[in-house]
Motif scaffolding. Structure first.
Motif, PDB file in Angstrom:
ATOM      1  N   GLY A   1      75.091  55.964  64.607  1.00 43.73           N
ATOM      2  CA  GLY A   1      74.019  55.035  63.601  1.00 43.73           C
ATOM      3  C   GLY A   1      72.922  55.195  63.633  1.00 43.73           C
ATOM      4  N   SER A   2      72.194  53.729  62.704  1.00 47.55           N
ATOM      5  CA  SER A   2      71.011  53.775  62.474  1.00 47.55           C
ATOM      6  C   SER A   2      70.710  52.336  62.509  1.00 47.55           C
ATOM      7  CB  SER A   2      70.502  54.462  61.221  1.00 47.55           C
ATOM      8  OG  SER A   2      71.697  53.835  60.081  1.00 47.55           O
ATOM      9  N   ALA A   3      69.613  51.741  62.378  1.00 51.25           N
ATOM     10  CA  ALA A   3      69.304  50.295  62.271  1.00 51.25           C
ATOM     11  C   ALA A   3      69.867  50.131  61.032  1.00 51.25           C
ATOM     12  CB  ALA A   3      68.133  50.667  61.908  1.00 51.25           C
ATOM     13  N   THR A   4      70.331  50.809  59.654  1.00 45.76           N
ATOM     14  CA  THR A   4      70.274  50.107  58.542  1.00 45.76           C
ATOM     15  C   THR A   4      71.921  50.062  59.349  1.00 45.76           C
ATOM     16  OG1 THR A   4      69.435  51.617  57.051  1.00 45.76           O
ATOM     17  CG2 THR A   4      71.454  50.252  56.091  1.00 45.76           C
TER      18      THR A   4
ATOM     19  N   LEU B   1      76.236  45.486  70.842  1.00 47.25           N
ATOM     20  CA  LEU B   1      77.097  46.235  70.603  1.00 47.25           C
ATOM     21  C   LEU B   1      75.661  47.149  70.680  1.00 47.25           C
ATOM     22  CD1 LEU B   1      78.488  48.456  68.767  1.00 47.25           C
ATOM     23  CD2 LEU B   1      77.277  47.783  66.921  1.00 47.25           C
ATOM     24  N   ILE B   2      75.775  48.326  71.724  1.00 42.93           N
ATOM     25  CA  ILE B   2      74.540  49.009  70.942  1.00 42.93           C
ATOM     26  C   ILE B   2      74.721  50.258  69.705  1.00 42.93           C
ATOM     27  CG2 ILE B   2      73.627  50.692  72.769  1.00 42.93           C
ATOM     28  CD1 ILE B   2      74.466  49.870  74.922  1.00 42.93           C
ATOM     29  N   CYS B   3      73.657  49.795  69.624  1.00 40.58           N
ATOM     30  CA  CYS B   3      73.532  50.492  68.343  1.00 40.58           C
ATOM     31  C   CYS B   3      72.085  51.078  67.318  1.00 40.58           C
ATOM     32  CB  CYS B   3      74.856  50.539  67.169  1.00 40.58           C
ATOM     33  SG  CYS B   3      74.777  51.455  65.320  1.00 40.58           S
ATOM     34  N   PRO B   4      71.569  52.189  67.468  1.00 38.57           N
ATOM     35  CA  PRO B   4      72.330  53.437  67.601  1.00 38.57           C
ATOM     36  C   PRO B   4      72.275  54.209  68.998  1.00 38.57           C
ATOM     37  CG  PRO B   4      70.400  53.119  66.137  1.00 38.57           C
ATOM     38  CD  PRO B   4      69.957  52.552  66.788  1.00 38.57           C
TER      39      PRO B   4
ATOM     40  N   GLY C   1      71.509  55.769  72.575  1.00 41.84           N
ATOM     41  CA  GLY C   1      70.920  56.914  72.906  1.00 41.84           C
ATOM     42  C   GLY C   1      69.565  57.331  72.911  1.00 41.84           C
ATOM     43  N   ALA C   2      69.718  55.626  71.924  1.00 38.35           N
ATOM     44  CA  ALA C   2      68.180  55.306  71.007  1.00 38.35           C
ATOM     45  C   ALA C   2      67.104  55.908  72.086  1.00 38.35           C
ATOM     46  CB  ALA C   2      68.594  54.865  70.267  1.00 38.35           C
ATOM     47  N   GLY C   3      67.149  54.770  73.343  1.00 32.16           N
ATOM     48  CA  GLY C   3      65.965  54.768  73.884  1.00 32.16           C
ATOM     49  C   GLY C   3      65.650  55.550  74.250  1.00 32.16           C
ATOM     50  N   PHE C   4      66.007  56.717  73.984  1.00 31.33           N
ATOM     51  CA  PHE C   4      65.885  58.065  75.053  1.00 31.33           C
ATOM     52  C   PHE C   4      64.760  59.277  74.099  1.00 31.33           C
ATOM     53  CE2 PHE C   4      69.179  56.175  77.577  1.00 31.33           C
ATOM     54  CZ  PHE C   4      68.118  56.258  78.557  1.00 31.33           C
ATOM     55  N   SER C   5      65.325  58.722  72.865  1.00 31.75           N
ATOM     56  CA  SER C   5      65.063  60.280  72.142  1.00 31.75           C
ATOM     57  C   SER C   5      65.635  60.141  70.987  1.00 31.75           C
ATOM     58  CB  SER C   5      65.194  61.440  72.525  1.00 31.75           C
ATOM     59  OG  SER C   5      65.798  62.793  71.184  1.00 31.75           O
ATOM     60  N   VAL C   6      65.094  60.614  69.859  1.00 31.40           N
ATOM     61  CA  VAL C   6      65.006  61.017  67.974  1.00 31.40           C
ATOM     62  C   VAL C   6      65.684  61.575  67.682  1.00 31.40           C
ATOM     63  CG1 VAL C   6      63.843  58.851  67.982  1.00 31.40           C
ATOM     64  CG2 VAL C   6      63.037  61.409  67.063  1.00 31.40           C
ATOM     65  N   ASP C   7      66.121  63.018  68.820  1.00 27.69           N
ATOM     66  CA  ASP C   7      66.550  64.215  68.604  1.00 27.69           C
ATOM     67  C   ASP C   7      68.137  64.253  67.969  1.00 27.69           C
ATOM     68  OD1 ASP C   7      67.639  66.772  68.696  1.00 27.69           O
ATOM     69  OD2 ASP C   7      66.273  67.161  69.631  1.00 27.69           O
ATOM     70  N   LYS C   8      68.468  64.748  66.796  1.00 28.85           N
ATOM     71  CA  LYS C   8      69.617  64.421  66.235  1.00 28.85           C
ATOM     72  C   LYS C   8      71.059  65.206  66.565  1.00 28.85           C
ATOM     73  CE  LYS C   8      68.529  61.715  62.626  1.00 28.85           C
ATOM     74  NZ  LYS C   8      68.043  61.158  61.034  1.00 28.85           N
ATOM     75  N   ARG C   9      70.594  66.474  67.619  1.00 31.45           N
ATOM     76  CA  ARG C   9      71.814  67.428  68.093  1.00 31.45           C
ATOM     77  C   ARG C   9      72.683  66.813  68.523  1.00 31.45           C
ATOM     78  NH1 ARG C   9      66.953  71.867  70.198  1.00 31.45           N
ATOM     79  NH2 ARG C   9      66.229  69.619  70.926  1.00 31.45           N
ATOM     80  N   PRO C  10      74.249  67.288  68.751  1.00 29.31           N
ATOM     81  CA  PRO C  10      74.730  66.530  69.001  1.00 29.31           C
ATOM     82  C   PRO C  10      74.910  67.104  70.810  1.00 29.31           C
ATOM     83  CG  PRO C  10      75.406  68.105  67.039  1.00 29.31           C
ATOM     84  CD  PRO C  10      74.472  68.283  66.843  1.00 29.31           C
ATOM     85  N   ALA C  11      74.886  67.436  71.123  1.00 29.16           N
ATOM     86  CA  ALA C  11      74.744  67.624  72.398  1.00 29.16           C
ATOM     87  C   ALA C  11      73.251  66.575  73.141  1.00 29.16           C
ATOM     88  CB  ALA C  11      74.453  69.850  73.237  1.00 29.16           C
TER      89      ALA C  11
ATOM     90  N   ILE D   1      72.921  63.929  71.778  1.00 26.50           N
ATOM     91  CA  ILE D   1      72.664  62.705  71.600  1.00 26.50           C
ATOM     92  C   ILE D   1      73.595  62.536  72.728  1.00 26.50           C
ATOM     93  CG2 ILE D   1      73.686  61.333  70.186  1.00 26.50           C
ATOM     94  CD1 ILE D   1      73.160  62.994  67.447  1.00 26.50           C
ATOM     95  N   ALA D   2      74.407  62.787  73.157  1.00 21.51           N
ATOM     96  CA  ALA D   2      75.648  63.303  73.995  1.00 21.51           C
ATOM     97  C   ALA D   2      74.202  63.088  75.438  1.00 21.51           C
ATOM     98  CB  ALA D   2      76.191  64.146  74.337  1.00 21.51           C
TER      99      ALA D   2
END
Length: 246
Positions: A182-185, A204-207, A209-219, A221-222
């Motif tokens: 998700g996002s901050a919203t 809760l951790i949301c978003p 993986g956000a501490g590493f990158s803002v890249d939104k490609r599924p792989a 993010i994974a």
């Protein structure tokens, strides 16, 4: 199989106490650090398989005499024991969309028991070969039944379902990781939702993986979520507690 476990590690060593690998006649799963140390342990384990010996111990100095320059000393315990699901923490991945399938694939070679969970058979059918999958109309029941120390990652196609699953997970105090895509919203919306139900949203951790990158490609993010998840699970294991709600 023969389990090879580091039971003592003094000085400079490639792995700490607790590291283990499993040796079969033609296969090896895991590592105790590689190099000559590992070759010696594999040879000893396979000799045990041939002879039927049930248990052995190796005390190995990591010096020039074995071709390693670490300088420490390792004690290994070898026994007849194959890997079991209980040896690794469970990771429940809710949502078999693009990111969920990518995360399940990223977790496949890691020391966890990952299960991809969805109510949509057509999405689960697209998961990579070998991925453990579960089709269920009641995903929240999987959270209630999860073993203590499990991790929950929520990436469904429905925000309302995401919120329901996150609230269910946070109602427990023994999970090692609870994350939601998700996002901050979305995080702010969930915080209001959970507080209305008397649930603390802080763990809760949301978003994810956000501490590493803002890249939104599924792989991508994974990959970053897998790194975040393994870091949390490793910390939980080394501290012998579940830090998610502590």
């Amino acid at each position: 199989m023969i389990r090879v476990r580091v039971i003592s590690a003094r000085g400079s060593t490639p792995r700490d106490a607790g590291a283990e690998m499993f040796v079969g006649p033609t296969s090896v799963e895991g590592t105790i650090g590689g190099g000559q140390l590992e070759y010696m342990a594999i040879d000893r384990a396979r000799a045990m398989l041939v002879s039927g010996e049930a248990e052995a111990r190796m005390d190995i100095p990591l010096g020039p005499e074995i071709g390693q320059c670490c300088g420490g000393r390792v004690v290994l315990h070898l026994d007849c024991h194959g890997p079991t699901p209980e040896d690794h923490p469970d990771v429940l991945v809710f949502g078999a969309g693009h990111v969920g399938r990518a995360l399940a694939l990223a977790l496949q070679p890691l020391p966890v028991n990952a299960t991809l969970i969805d109510s949509r058979a057509e999405e689960l059918a697209q998961a990579a070969h070998g991925i453990a999958a579960k089709l269920t109309p009641l995903p929240e029941a999987e959270i209630r039944a999860a073993r203590p120390g499990s991790a929950v990652v929520i990436l469904t196609h429905d925000h309302a379902l995401d919120f329901l699953l996150a609230a269910e997970a946070l109602a427990r105090d023994d999970l090692s990781y609870v994350g939601m895509i998700g996002s901050a919203t979305k995080r702010a919306q969930f915080s209001r939702f959970s507080r209305e139900r008397g649930i603390d949203p802080a763990p809760l951790i949301c978003p994810i993986g956000a501490g590493f990158s803002v890249d939104k490609r599924p792989a991508v993010i994974a990959a970053f979520t897998a790194a975040e998840l393994i870091a949390r699970l490793t910390a939980a294991s080394s501290l012998n507690k579940y830090p998610c709600n502590s």
